[in-house]
Scaffold this motif. Structure first.
Motif, PDB file in Angstrom:
ATOM      1  N   VAL A  18     -16.520 -16.824  10.008  1.00 23.25           N
ATOM      2  CA  VAL A  18     -16.122 -16.344  11.336  1.00 23.25           C
ATOM      3  C   VAL A  18     -16.282 -14.831  11.428  1.00 23.25           C
ATOM      4  O   VAL A  18     -16.839 -14.305  12.402  1.00 23.25           O
ATOM      5  CB  VAL A  18     -14.665 -16.742  11.652  1.00 23.25           C
ATOM      6  N   SER A  19     -15.825 -14.112  10.425  1.00 25.68           N
ATOM      7  CA  SER A  19     -15.894 -12.653  10.447  1.00 25.68           C
ATOM      8  C   SER A  19     -17.336 -12.170  10.483  1.00 25.68           C
ATOM      9  O   SER A  19     -17.667 -11.230  11.212  1.00 25.68           O
ATOM     10  CB  SER A  19     -15.176 -12.075   9.221  1.00 25.68           C
ATOM     11  N   LYS A  20     -18.200 -12.804   9.700  1.00 28.13           N
ATOM     12  CA  LYS A  20     -19.614 -12.420   9.713  1.00 28.13           C
ATOM     13  C   LYS A  20     -20.230 -12.695  11.088  1.00 28.13           C
ATOM     14  O   LYS A  20     -21.015 -11.886  11.600  1.00 28.13           O
ATOM     15  CB  LYS A  20     -20.375 -13.195   8.634  1.00 28.13           C
ATOM     16  N   GLY A  21     -19.868 -13.821  11.682  1.00 24.52           N
ATOM     17  CA  GLY A  21     -20.399 -14.163  12.999  1.00 24.52           C
ATOM     18  C   GLY A  21     -19.925 -13.213  14.077  1.00 24.52           C
ATOM     19  O   GLY A  21     -20.703 -12.796  14.953  1.00 24.52           O
ATOM     20  N   VAL A  22     -18.649 -12.848  14.029  1.00 25.25           N
ATOM     21  CA  VAL A  22     -18.090 -11.910  15.011  1.00 25.25           C
ATOM     22  C   VAL A  22     -18.729 -10.533  14.836  1.00 25.25           C
ATOM     23  O   VAL A  22     -19.090  -9.872  15.822  1.00 25.25           O
ATOM     24  CB  VAL A  22     -16.564 -11.816  14.859  1.00 25.25           C
ATOM     25  N   SER A 138      -3.622  -2.499  14.954  1.00 26.18           N
ATOM     26  CA  SER A 138      -4.809  -2.967  15.661  1.00 26.18           C
ATOM     27  C   SER A 138      -4.408  -3.973  16.746  1.00 26.18           C
ATOM     28  O   SER A 138      -3.613  -4.876  16.500  1.00 26.18           O
ATOM     29  CB  SER A 138      -5.781  -3.644  14.692  1.00 26.18           C
ATOM     30  N   PRO A 139      -4.970  -3.839  17.929  1.00 27.71           N
ATOM     31  CA  PRO A 139      -4.673  -4.813  18.983  1.00 27.71           C
ATOM     32  C   PRO A 139      -5.481  -6.100  18.838  1.00 27.71           C
ATOM     33  O   PRO A 139      -5.294  -7.050  19.596  1.00 27.71           O
ATOM     34  CB  PRO A 139      -5.056  -4.064  20.266  1.00 27.71           C
ATOM     35  N   TYR A 140      -6.358  -6.117  17.836  1.00 30.81           N
ATOM     36  CA  TYR A 140      -7.242  -7.267  17.648  1.00 30.81           C
ATOM     37  C   TYR A 140      -6.916  -7.954  16.328  1.00 30.81           C
ATOM     38  O   TYR A 140      -7.581  -7.735  15.306  1.00 30.81           O
ATOM     39  CB  TYR A 140      -8.703  -6.819  17.669  1.00 30.81           C
ATOM     40  N   LYS A 141      -5.882  -8.779  16.329  1.00 36.27           N
ATOM     41  CA  LYS A 141      -5.427  -9.455  15.118  1.00 36.27           C
ATOM     42  C   LYS A 141      -5.494 -10.970  15.300  1.00 36.27           C
ATOM     43  O   LYS A 141      -5.025 -11.497  16.321  1.00 36.27           O
ATOM     44  CB  LYS A 141      -3.996  -9.022  14.777  1.00 36.27           C
ATOM     45  N   PHE A 142      -6.049 -11.641  14.310  1.00 35.46           N
ATOM     46  CA  PHE A 142      -6.216 -13.090  14.362  1.00 35.46           C
ATOM     47  C   PHE A 142      -5.813 -13.705  13.025  1.00 35.46           C
ATOM     48  O   PHE A 142      -5.982 -13.093  11.972  1.00 35.46           O
ATOM     49  CB  PHE A 142      -7.669 -13.465  14.672  1.00 35.46           C
ATOM     50  N   TYR A 143      -5.267 -14.909  13.107  1.00 36.84           N
ATOM     51  CA  TYR A 143      -4.879 -15.648  11.903  1.00 36.84           C
ATOM     52  C   TYR A 143      -5.544 -17.010  11.976  1.00 36.84           C
ATOM     53  O   TYR A 143      -5.218 -17.835  12.843  1.00 36.84           O
ATOM     54  CB  TYR A 143      -3.366 -15.796  11.822  1.00 36.84           C
ATOM     55  N   LEU A 144      -6.497 -17.258  11.073  1.00 33.00           N
ATOM     56  CA  LEU A 144      -7.200 -18.535  11.038  1.00 33.00           C
ATOM     57  C   LEU A 144      -6.514 -19.479  10.067  1.00 33.00           C
ATOM     58  O   LEU A 144      -6.095 -19.079   8.982  1.00 33.00           O
ATOM     59  CB  LEU A 144      -8.648 -18.340  10.574  1.00 33.00           C
ATOM     60  N   ASP A 145      -6.413 -20.720  10.463  1.00 37.72           N
ATOM     61  CA  ASP A 145      -5.804 -21.724   9.598  1.00 37.72           C
ATOM     62  C   ASP A 145      -6.517 -23.051   9.803  1.00 37.72           C
ATOM     63  O   ASP A 145      -7.306 -23.220  10.749  1.00 37.72           O
ATOM     64  CB  ASP A 145      -4.314 -21.864   9.900  1.00 37.72           C
ATOM     65  N   ALA A 146      -6.251 -23.997   8.925  1.00 36.52           N
ATOM     66  CA  ALA A 146      -6.795 -25.350   9.023  1.00 36.52           C
ATOM     67  C   ALA A 146      -5.980 -26.225   8.094  1.00 36.52           C
ATOM     68  O   ALA A 146      -5.287 -25.731   7.206  1.00 36.52           O
ATOM     69  CB  ALA A 146      -8.269 -25.374   8.631  1.00 36.52           C
ATOM     70  N   ASP A 147      -6.045 -27.548   8.313  1.00 37.28           N
ATOM     71  CA  ASP A 147      -5.315 -28.463   7.446  1.00 37.28           C
ATOM     72  C   ASP A 147      -5.753 -28.264   5.994  1.00 37.28           C
ATOM     73  O   ASP A 147      -6.931 -28.020   5.729  1.00 37.28           O
ATOM     74  CB  ASP A 147      -5.600 -29.922   7.842  1.00 37.28           C
ATOM     75  N   PRO A 148      -4.811 -28.370   5.048  1.00 39.45           N
ATOM     76  CA  PRO A 148      -5.157 -28.186   3.630  1.00 39.45           C
ATOM     77  C   PRO A 148      -6.303 -29.084   3.175  1.00 39.45           C
ATOM     78  O   PRO A 148      -7.157 -28.645   2.395  1.00 39.45           O
ATOM     79  CB  PRO A 148      -3.845 -28.539   2.915  1.00 39.45           C
ATOM     80  N   GLU A 149      -6.323 -30.329   3.632  1.00 37.09           N
ATOM     81  CA  GLU A 149      -7.393 -31.242   3.227  1.00 37.09           C
ATOM     82  C   GLU A 149      -8.751 -30.751   3.720  1.00 37.09           C
ATOM     83  O   GLU A 149      -9.758 -30.817   2.998  1.00 37.09           O
ATOM     84  CB  GLU A 149      -7.123 -32.654   3.764  1.00 37.09           C
ATOM     85  N   VAL A 198      -3.113 -16.994  16.627  1.00 34.56           N
ATOM     86  CA  VAL A 198      -3.323 -18.032  15.619  1.00 34.56           C
ATOM     87  C   VAL A 198      -4.386 -19.010  16.106  1.00 34.56           C
ATOM     88  O   VAL A 198      -4.309 -19.520  17.231  1.00 34.56           O
ATOM     89  CB  VAL A 198      -2.016 -18.782  15.309  1.00 34.56           C
ATOM     90  N   ILE A 199      -5.376 -19.268  15.271  1.00 34.37           N
ATOM     91  CA  ILE A 199      -6.453 -20.195  15.610  1.00 34.37           C
ATOM     92  C   ILE A 199      -6.510 -21.287  14.550  1.00 34.37           C
ATOM     93  O   ILE A 199      -6.764 -21.013  13.378  1.00 34.37           O
ATOM     94  CB  ILE A 199      -7.816 -19.477  15.674  1.00 34.37           C
ATOM     95  N   ASP A 200      -6.246 -22.523  14.957  1.00 38.44           N
ATOM     96  CA  ASP A 200      -6.345 -23.666  14.046  1.00 38.44           C
ATOM     97  C   ASP A 200      -7.769 -24.200  14.154  1.00 38.44           C
ATOM     98  O   ASP A 200      -8.146 -24.780  15.175  1.00 38.44           O
ATOM     99  CB  ASP A 200      -5.337 -24.746  14.441  1.00 38.44           C
ATOM    100  N   SER A 201      -8.552 -23.990  13.103  1.00 37.14           N
ATOM    101  CA  SER A 201      -9.975 -24.336  13.148  1.00 37.14           C
ATOM    102  C   SER A 201     -10.287 -25.722  12.597  1.00 37.14           C
ATOM    103  O   SER A 201     -11.454 -26.064  12.434  1.00 37.14           O
ATOM    104  CB  SER A 201     -10.783 -23.294  12.366  1.00 37.14           C
ATOM    105  N   THR A 202      -9.246 -26.522  12.344  1.00 34.31           N
ATOM    106  CA  THR A 202      -9.452 -27.837  11.726  1.00 34.31           C
ATOM    107  C   THR A 202     -10.511 -28.657  12.445  1.00 34.31           C
ATOM    108  O   THR A 202     -11.411 -29.222  11.823  1.00 34.31           O
ATOM    109  CB  THR A 202      -8.134 -28.629  11.680  1.00 34.31           C
ATOM    110  N   SER A 203     -10.418 -28.730  13.765  1.00 35.35           N
ATOM    111  CA  SER A 203     -11.347 -29.560  14.531  1.00 35.35           C
ATOM    112  C   SER A 203     -12.295 -28.728  15.395  1.00 35.35           C
ATOM    113  O   SER A 203     -12.936 -29.251  16.305  1.00 35.35           O
ATOM    114  CB  SER A 203     -10.571 -30.539  15.419  1.00 35.35           C
ATOM    115  N   ASP A 208     -17.349 -22.217  17.953  1.00 32.76           N
ATOM    116  CA  ASP A 208     -16.172 -22.194  18.835  1.00 32.76           C
ATOM    117  C   ASP A 208     -15.197 -21.099  18.410  1.00 32.76           C
ATOM    118  O   ASP A 208     -14.654 -20.373  19.246  1.00 32.76           O
ATOM    119  CB  ASP A 208     -15.442 -23.546  18.804  1.00 32.76           C
ATOM    120  N   VAL A 209     -14.979 -20.988  17.110  1.00 33.89           N
ATOM    121  CA  VAL A 209     -14.026 -19.991  16.605  1.00 33.89           C
ATOM    122  C   VAL A 209     -14.563 -18.581  16.835  1.00 33.89           C
ATOM    123  O   VAL A 209     -13.833 -17.690  17.277  1.00 33.89           O
ATOM    124  CB  VAL A 209     -13.728 -20.215  15.115  1.00 33.89           C
TER     125      VAL A 209
END
Length: 220
Positions: A18-22, A138-149, A198-203, A208-209
């Motif tokens: 995601v960071s490389k894409g952004v 920074s006003p631009y803060k994001f937290y990426l997460d996804a299900d452990p599996e 917070v961005i849940d990227s599981t699905s 999109d992210v």
């Protein structure tokens, strides 16, 4: 005026892709903060230092010659004149970096080094404490997460593509262990920074992210 986008999250949550894409979409400099922790770990290992010996790790880090520069759109570094790349992904480094990353003096060195990178221009920086510690304003803060599996399967696929042979169950256990260390360490634990989206990227797809982050930064 330079901007710094902070992208945090646990292992295999998609931070790197995601960071490389952004960074590519916005023409910002990509920064992998974890590379510096791995670099310190790699330096310690090649010098024969026990990574559980904090004093020895600190001495090894402080005695090395570090130089930071931008190459191919990404911030990178040399250690005693050597530029480690694939070496930072070696199994020994992966297995020892958690010990090194909990050392307060190591974290101070890394935080100071990362902040200095703003002199190069606008940044997209990924890590585990970028929004909470390195650039809390920074006003631009994001937290990426996804299900452990899902995170375990992502890491497993990465390892298979790299020629590694770890089983999926072993990867899952490794991720759980790293998550626990990151979230319970006394110095700058992994946490959702105040004000972070917070961005849940599981699905979600990678595109999109990336689009979600880019839109949030540009829609101001």
């Amino acid at each position: 005026m330079n901007k710094t986008i902070a992208i945090d999250g646990p292992s295999a949550s998609g931070k790197s892709s995601v960071s490389k894409g952004v960074a590519a979409a916005l023409d910002f400099i990509y920064v992998d903060s974890g590379a510096l922790y791995r670099g310190i770990t790699w330096q310690a290992l090649r010098k024969g230092v026990d990574t559980t010996d904090a004093a020895a790790v600190i001495d090894c880090m402080e005695s090395a010659d570090w130089d930071f520069f931008v190459q191919d759109g990404a911030a990178t570094f040399s250690v005693d004149g050597d530029v480690p790349v694939q070496e930072l992904r070696e199994k020994a480094v992966r297995e020892n970096v958690a010990h090194v990353a909990v050392i307060p003096e190591v974290r101070t060195f890394v935080v100071d080094s990362l902040r200095a990178l703003e002199n190069f221009g606008s940044l997209v920086m990924e890590g585990r404490d970028i929004g909470s510690k390195v650039f809390p304003d920074s006003p631009y803060k994001f937290y990426l997460d996804a299900d452990p599996e899902e995170r375990a399967m992502r890491r497993y696929r990465e390892l298979v593509e790299a020629g590694e042979s770890e089983k999926a169950e072993e990867v899952m256990e490794s991720l759980k262990k790293r998550d626990k260390i990151d979230s319970t360490r006394k110095t700058d634990p992994l946490t959702v920074a105040p004000g972070a989206q917070v961005i849940d990227s599981t699905s979600m797809t990678l595109e999109d992210v990336i689009r979600t982050v880019v839109n949030a930064v540009t829609e101001e």
